[in-house]
Design a protein around this motif. Structure first.
Motif, PDB file in Angstrom:
ATOM      1  N   VAL A 181       0.838  -1.204   0.000  1.00 58.56           N
ATOM      2  CA  VAL A 181       0.000   0.000   0.000  1.00 58.56           C
ATOM      3  C   VAL A 181       0.874   1.256   0.000  1.00 58.56           C
ATOM      4  CG1 VAL A 181      -1.525   1.408   1.447  1.00 58.56           C
ATOM      5  CG2 VAL A 181      -2.062  -0.998   1.044  1.00 58.56           C
ATOM      6  N   LYS A 182       1.882   1.277   0.851  1.00 61.99           N
ATOM      7  CA  LYS A 182       2.769   2.453   0.925  1.00 61.99           C
ATOM      8  C   LYS A 182       3.481   2.681  -0.402  1.00 61.99           C
ATOM      9  CE  LYS A 182       3.545   2.173   5.917  1.00 61.99           C
ATOM     10  NZ  LYS A 182       4.529   1.931   7.001  1.00 61.99           N
ATOM     11  N   GLU A 183       3.899   1.592  -1.065  1.00 61.64           N
ATOM     12  CA  GLU A 183       4.562   1.711  -2.361  1.00 61.64           C
ATOM     13  C   GLU A 183       3.631   2.358  -3.387  1.00 61.64           C
ATOM     14  OE1 GLU A 183       5.748  -2.141  -3.600  1.00 61.64           O
ATOM     15  OE2 GLU A 183       7.145  -2.452  -1.940  1.00 61.64           O
ATOM     16  N   VAL A 184       2.376   1.924  -3.387  1.00 62.56           N
ATOM     17  CA  VAL A 184       1.412   2.437  -4.366  1.00 62.56           C
ATOM     18  C   VAL A 184       1.095   3.904  -4.100  1.00 62.56           C
ATOM     19  CG1 VAL A 184      -0.937   2.192  -5.266  1.00 62.56           C
ATOM     20  CG2 VAL A 184       0.444   0.157  -4.821  1.00 62.56           C
ATOM     21  N   THR A 185       0.886   4.260  -2.838  1.00 54.24           N
ATOM     22  CA  THR A 185       0.617   5.662  -2.494  1.00 54.24           C
ATOM     23  C   THR A 185       1.773   6.549  -2.945  1.00 54.24           C
ATOM     24  OG1 THR A 185      -0.702   4.985  -0.582  1.00 54.24           O
ATOM     25  CG2 THR A 185       0.044   7.266  -0.630  1.00 54.24           C
ATOM     26  N   ALA A 186       2.991   6.083  -2.731  1.00 60.93           N
ATOM     27  CA  ALA A 186       4.160   6.855  -3.152  1.00 60.93           C
ATOM     28  C   ALA A 186       4.207   6.990  -4.669  1.00 60.93           C
ATOM     29  CB  ALA A 186       5.436   6.186  -2.643  1.00 60.93           C
ATOM     30  N   ALA A 187       3.878   5.914  -5.392  1.00 66.47           N
ATOM     31  CA  ALA A 187       3.904   5.937  -6.852  1.00 66.47           C
ATOM     32  C   ALA A 187       2.873   6.901  -7.423  1.00 66.47           C
ATOM     33  CB  ALA A 187       3.664   4.530  -7.398  1.00 66.47           C
ATOM     34  N   ILE A 188       1.745   7.036  -6.730  1.00 66.58           N
ATOM     35  CA  ILE A 188       0.694   7.957  -7.175  1.00 66.58           C
ATOM     36  C   ILE A 188       1.127   9.410  -7.015  1.00 66.58           C
ATOM     37  CG2 ILE A 188      -1.623   8.797  -6.571  1.00 66.58           C
ATOM     38  CD1 ILE A 188      -2.390   5.909  -5.977  1.00 66.58           C
ATOM     39  N   GLY A 189       2.071   9.638  -6.116  1.00 65.09           N
ATOM     40  CA  GLY A 189       2.548  11.006  -5.892  1.00 65.09           C
ATOM     41  C   GLY A 189       2.494  11.419  -4.442  1.00 65.09           C
ATOM     42  N   GLY A 190       2.198  10.458  -3.568  1.00 71.18           N
ATOM     43  CA  GLY A 190       2.161  10.741  -2.145  1.00 71.18           C
ATOM     44  C   GLY A 190       0.757  10.958  -1.623  1.00 71.18           C
ATOM     45  N   PRO A 191       0.596  11.005  -0.298  1.00 69.12           N
ATOM     46  CA  PRO A 191      -0.726  11.110   0.323  1.00 69.12           C
ATOM     47  C   PRO A 191      -1.556  12.309  -0.145  1.00 69.12           C
ATOM     48  CG  PRO A 191       0.922  10.533   1.963  1.00 69.12           C
ATOM     49  CD  PRO A 191       1.667  10.868   0.708  1.00 69.12           C
ATOM     50  N   ALA A 192      -0.937  13.463  -0.314  1.00 70.78           N
ATOM     51  CA  ALA A 192      -1.696  14.655  -0.701  1.00 70.78           C
ATOM     52  C   ALA A 192      -2.289  14.497  -2.101  1.00 70.78           C
ATOM     53  CB  ALA A 192      -0.801  15.893  -0.641  1.00 70.78           C
ATOM     54  N   ARG A 193      -1.495  14.002  -3.023  1.00 67.81           N
ATOM     55  CA  ARG A 193      -2.004  13.819  -4.383  1.00 67.81           C
ATOM     56  C   ARG A 193      -3.060  12.724  -4.420  1.00 67.81           C
ATOM     57  NH1 ARG A 193      -1.032  11.225  -9.403  1.00 67.81           N
ATOM     58  NH2 ARG A 193      -1.358  12.648 -11.160  1.00 67.81           N
ATOM     59  N   ALA A 194      -2.865  11.689  -3.615  1.00 69.68           N
ATOM     60  CA  ALA A 194      -3.863  10.614  -3.556  1.00 69.68           C
ATOM     61  C   ALA A 194      -5.204  11.167  -3.076  1.00 69.68           C
ATOM     62  CB  ALA A 194      -3.378   9.497  -2.634  1.00 69.68           C
ATOM     63  N   ARG A 195      -5.178  11.968  -1.996  1.00 65.57           N
ATOM     64  CA  ARG A 195      -6.411  12.546  -1.461  1.00 65.57           C
ATOM     65  C   ARG A 195      -7.103  13.440  -2.483  1.00 65.57           C
ATOM     66  NH1 ARG A 195      -3.291  13.200   3.159  1.00 65.57           N
ATOM     67  NH2 ARG A 195      -2.887  15.395   2.627  1.00 65.57           N
ATOM     68  N   ALA A 196      -6.323  14.098  -3.310  1.00 64.18           N
ATOM     69  CA  ALA A 196      -6.880  15.034  -4.289  1.00 64.18           C
ATOM     70  C   ALA A 196      -7.430  14.328  -5.526  1.00 64.18           C
ATOM     71  CB  ALA A 196      -5.809  16.039  -4.708  1.00 64.18           C
ATOM     72  N   THR A 197      -7.187  13.039  -5.636  1.00 73.94           N
ATOM     73  CA  THR A 197      -7.669  12.269  -6.781  1.00 73.94           C
ATOM     74  C   THR A 197      -8.926  11.515  -6.374  1.00 73.94           C
ATOM     75  OG1 THR A 197      -5.382  11.958  -7.537  1.00 73.94           O
ATOM     76  CG2 THR A 197      -7.075  10.526  -8.507  1.00 73.94           C
ATOM     77  N   GLU A 198     -10.083  11.992  -6.812  1.00 78.13           N
ATOM     78  CA  GLU A 198     -11.342  11.352  -6.447  1.00 78.13           C
ATOM     79  C   GLU A 198     -11.680  10.246  -7.447  1.00 78.13           C
ATOM     80  OE1 GLU A 198     -14.393  14.299  -6.029  1.00 78.13           O
ATOM     81  OE2 GLU A 198     -13.681  14.897  -4.039  1.00 78.13           O
ATOM     82  N   VAL A 199     -12.053   9.094  -6.916  1.00 73.31           N
ATOM     83  CA  VAL A 199     -12.330   7.934  -7.771  1.00 73.31           C
ATOM     84  C   VAL A 199     -13.694   7.337  -7.435  1.00 73.31           C
ATOM     85  CG1 VAL A 199      -9.871   7.426  -7.946  1.00 73.31           C
ATOM     86  CG2 VAL A 199     -11.245   6.259  -6.213  1.00 73.31           C
ATOM     87  N   ASN A 200     -14.286   6.691  -8.428  1.00 77.04           N
ATOM     88  CA  ASN A 200     -15.502   5.908  -8.255  1.00 77.04           C
ATOM     89  C   ASN A 200     -15.286   4.531  -8.868  1.00 77.04           C
ATOM     90  OD1 ASN A 200     -17.543   7.219  -6.792  1.00 77.04           O
ATOM     91  ND2 ASN A 200     -18.123   8.490  -8.541  1.00 77.04           N
ATOM     92  N   VAL A 201     -15.963   3.556  -8.309  1.00 77.33           N
ATOM     93  CA  VAL A 201     -16.003   2.214  -8.885  1.00 77.33           C
ATOM     94  C   VAL A 201     -17.442   1.954  -9.309  1.00 77.33           C
ATOM     95  CG1 VAL A 201     -15.661  -0.255  -8.493  1.00 77.33           C
ATOM     96  CG2 VAL A 201     -14.092   1.411  -7.457  1.00 77.33           C
ATOM     97  N   VAL A 202     -17.638   1.687 -10.601  1.00 77.36           N
ATOM     98  CA  VAL A 202     -18.957   1.483 -11.179  1.00 77.36           C
ATOM     99  C   VAL A 202     -19.060   0.055 -11.696  1.00 77.36           C
ATOM    100  CG1 VAL A 202     -20.540   2.177 -13.022  1.00 77.36           C
ATOM    101  CG2 VAL A 202     -19.180   3.911 -11.827  1.00 77.36           C
ATOM    102  N   ARG A 203     -20.144  -0.613 -11.316  1.00 77.74           N
ATOM    103  CA  ARG A 203     -20.337  -2.003 -11.747  1.00 77.74           C
ATOM    104  C   ARG A 203     -21.675  -2.154 -12.464  1.00 77.74           C
ATOM    105  NH1 ARG A 203     -21.066  -7.385  -7.895  1.00 77.74           N
ATOM    106  NH2 ARG A 203     -19.924  -8.865  -9.204  1.00 77.74           N
ATOM    107  N   PHE A 204     -21.592  -2.664 -13.694  1.00 81.41           N
ATOM    108  CA  PHE A 204     -22.795  -2.990 -14.453  1.00 81.41           C
ATOM    109  C   PHE A 204     -23.172  -4.431 -14.132  1.00 81.41           C
ATOM    110  CE2 PHE A 204     -20.575   0.297 -16.868  1.00 81.41           C
ATOM    111  CZ  PHE A 204     -21.596   1.215 -17.081  1.00 81.41           C
ATOM    112  N   VAL A 205     -24.385  -4.629 -13.634  1.00 83.51           N
ATOM    113  CA  VAL A 205     -24.813  -5.937 -13.140  1.00 83.51           C
ATOM    114  C   VAL A 205     -26.039  -6.420 -13.915  1.00 83.51           C
ATOM    115  CG1 VAL A 205     -25.544  -7.259 -11.118  1.00 83.51           C
ATOM    116  CG2 VAL A 205     -23.971  -5.332 -10.840  1.00 83.51           C
ATOM    117  N   GLN A 206     -25.926  -7.592 -14.496  1.00 81.11           N
ATOM    118  CA  GLN A 206     -27.064  -8.155 -15.221  1.00 81.11           C
ATOM    119  C   GLN A 206     -28.252  -8.325 -14.288  1.00 81.11           C
ATOM    120  OE1 GLN A 206     -26.168 -11.576 -17.686  1.00 81.11           O
ATOM    121  NE2 GLN A 206     -28.238 -12.406 -17.485  1.00 81.11           N
ATOM    122  N   GLY A 207     -29.408  -7.809 -14.703  1.00 83.43           N
ATOM    123  CA  GLY A 207     -30.622  -7.959 -13.916  1.00 83.43           C
ATOM    124  C   GLY A 207     -30.764  -6.984 -12.766  1.00 83.43           C
TER     125      GLY A 207
END
Length: 323
Positions: A181-207
């Motif tokens: 996790v720490k490696e990935v946060t650092a790769a993204i640009g650090g905690p501040a940049r991570a917080r500033a990047t808003e994400v959503n996960v969208v799932r299309f579900v049959q039925g």
């Protein structure tokens, strides 16, 4: 994430905990099976205290989370359910580790006769999945049920590890994940940049309607661990799990970055009509090229540390700070 990457993560964890962590609570050494033969210990479960073998050797798992936990801890079950007849066991798991595991039926309707025929000494599942079958299952073998699945996956993993006699291995797995996790946060640009990047996960579900995942879901815990920001709509899920919308309201999912998956037939899941609509194409994430198609089995069905490590690598690939 490939197998070599999994080994790398576990090596980091092993180094991180060398000399620092002691095996806590009851249970036995992972390498002392001969001495443990015939011995039992008590595991606290959603159905009360259950006496299980200290070192179970014939384990049956009845959902993807339990399968991920067992394989992560180096235990190959003798039997497991499948979630989709066409795909069988989750494709993100190594084929050689799945080889020889008996398919005991569809996840919500496991074949009890087949399970009994495997002569298990431990069954792992959850109350939300198979609570109604508990009395039958415990007649076959000691059955350890967590209350539910998904969001409390880390707590459930500890219960699985206790039942499997793998507490020490579990501690190393958690330490490796935390380092990853720490490696990935650092790769993204650090905690501040991570917080500033808003994400959503969208799932299309049959039925069903389209799901925008909330804060109390498996995938949300991984996003939170990395420190990523969440769009306001993720807070609207009435049960914390998901905020469901029709294709006509898909713009509510718009944010900096979207990860999307599909469960079932794309047309029947409303994916095809949605992503071809003007509403979708006009969304900020779409216009900026920040929509990423992800594997539904991995991101939303895996529910375990092996799946989480692969999700982390995909997050890094998608979000790593451009140099």
């Amino acid at each position: 994430m490939n197998r070599s990457s999994r080994r790398r993560v576990r090596t980091v964890g092993a180094l991180a905990v060398t000399g620092a962590l002691a095996l806590a609570g009851c249970g036995s050494s992972d390498d002392d099976k001969d001495a443990d033969a015939g011995r039992t210990h008590v595991v606290k479960t959603a159905m009360g205290e259950v006496k299980v073998p200290v070192a179970p050797e014939r384990v049956v798992v009845l959902d993807t989370a339990e399968l991920d936990s067992a394989l992560t801890l180096g235990v190959k079950p003798v039997g497991a359910t499948h979630t989709d007849a066409s795909s069988g066991f989750p494709g993100y798991l190594p084929k050689d580790e799945l080889a020889g595991i008996k398919d005991v039926g569809e996840m919500m309707n496991p074949n009890l006769e087949v399970i009994a025929g495997l002569k298990p000494d431990l069954i792992l599942t959850s109350k939300i999945r198979h609570g109604a079958k508990y009395d039958q299952l415990k007649q076959i073998a000691p059955t350890v049920m967590t209350e539910t699945t998904g969001y409390p996956w880390k707590e459930n993993f500890r219960t699985h590890a206790d039942a499997l006699g793998k507490k020490a291995a579990a501690q190393k797995t958690v330490a490796a994940y935390d380092a990853h996790v720490k490696e990935v946060t650092a790769a993204i640009g650090g905690p501040a940049r991570a917080r500033a990047t808003e994400v959503n996960v969208v799932r299309f579900v049959q039925g069903a309607d389209i799901r925008i995942y909330g804060e109390q879901s498996y995938i949300a815990t991984i996003l939170k661990d990395v420190g990523l920001g969440r769009a306001p709509v993720s807070q609207k899920a009435k049960d914390g799990f998901s905020y469901d919308v029709s294709p006509e309201k898909i713009d509510l999912a718009d944010t900096d970055v979207i990860f999307r998956s599909t469960y079932g037939d794309p047309k029947k899941a409303k994916q095809t009509q949605t992503v071809n609509s003007g509403l979708w194409k006009n969304m900020k994430a779409v216009r900026s090229g920040n929509v990423h198609v992800v594997d539904d089995e991995l991101w939303l069905q895996g529910i375990g540390y092996t799946a989480a490590d692969q999700v982390l690598d995909q997050l890094r690939t998608a979000l790593a700070k451009k140099k």
